[in-house]
Design a protein around this motif. Sequence first.
Motif, PDB file in Angstrom:
ATOM      1  N   ASP A 184       0.792  -1.255  -0.091  1.00 27.53           N
ATOM      2  CA  ASP A 184      -0.006  -0.009  -0.058  1.00 27.53           C
ATOM      3  C   ASP A 184       0.859   1.130  -0.008  1.00 27.53           C
ATOM      4  O   ASP A 184       0.446   2.261   0.016  1.00 27.53           O
ATOM      5  N   ASP A 197       2.054   7.683   0.053  1.00 26.87           N
ATOM      6  CA  ASP A 197       0.952   6.768   0.040  1.00 26.87           C
ATOM      7  C   ASP A 197       0.234   6.530  -1.520  1.00 26.87           C
ATOM      8  O   ASP A 197      -0.585   5.517  -1.510  1.00 26.87           O
ATOM      9  N   SER A 198       0.659   7.306  -2.453  1.00 30.28           N
ATOM     10  CA  SER A 198       0.030   7.070  -3.626  1.00 30.28           C
ATOM     11  C   SER A 198       0.993   7.193  -4.733  1.00 30.28           C
ATOM     12  O   SER A 198       2.079   8.065  -4.440  1.00 30.28           O
TER      13      SER A 198
END
Length: 100
Positions: free
Chosen positions: A45, A74-75
Motif C-alpha cells: 500500500d 501513500d500514492s
Amino acid sequence: MNDAHLGSSDSASLPPRGQHLTTLSHEGRFWDAYLEFDDDPSRPDGYRARFVFSPGDPGDHEGLVRTAVIIIEDSFEAAVRKARSFNDRQLGDLLRSCLD
C-alpha cells in the motif's frame, strides 16, 4: 563506488525503468534523471522510489547510478509530485553524492 556511498551502479548496463524527470548538467556533462519505483511486496500500500541518473555520454564501464529509496508516499501520484518538487540543484547534489 563502494557500498558506503548513497548510490549504486548495480544493473548499470540496463536502461532505467521509470519516469523521466529532467535532464541536468553536472561537471560539464548531461545526465537524465528518472524516478524508479521499488517493488516491495511487503509494502503493497506504499510507493517507494529512488532517483536514477543516466549519463548522456557514458564512458567505458560507466552506467546508471541510483540513490537509495528516498521517496516514500501513500500514492503513485504523491510520489511523482514529491520527486518533481526537487530542483536541478538538489538533483545535482544527489548525483554528486552517488558519484563520490
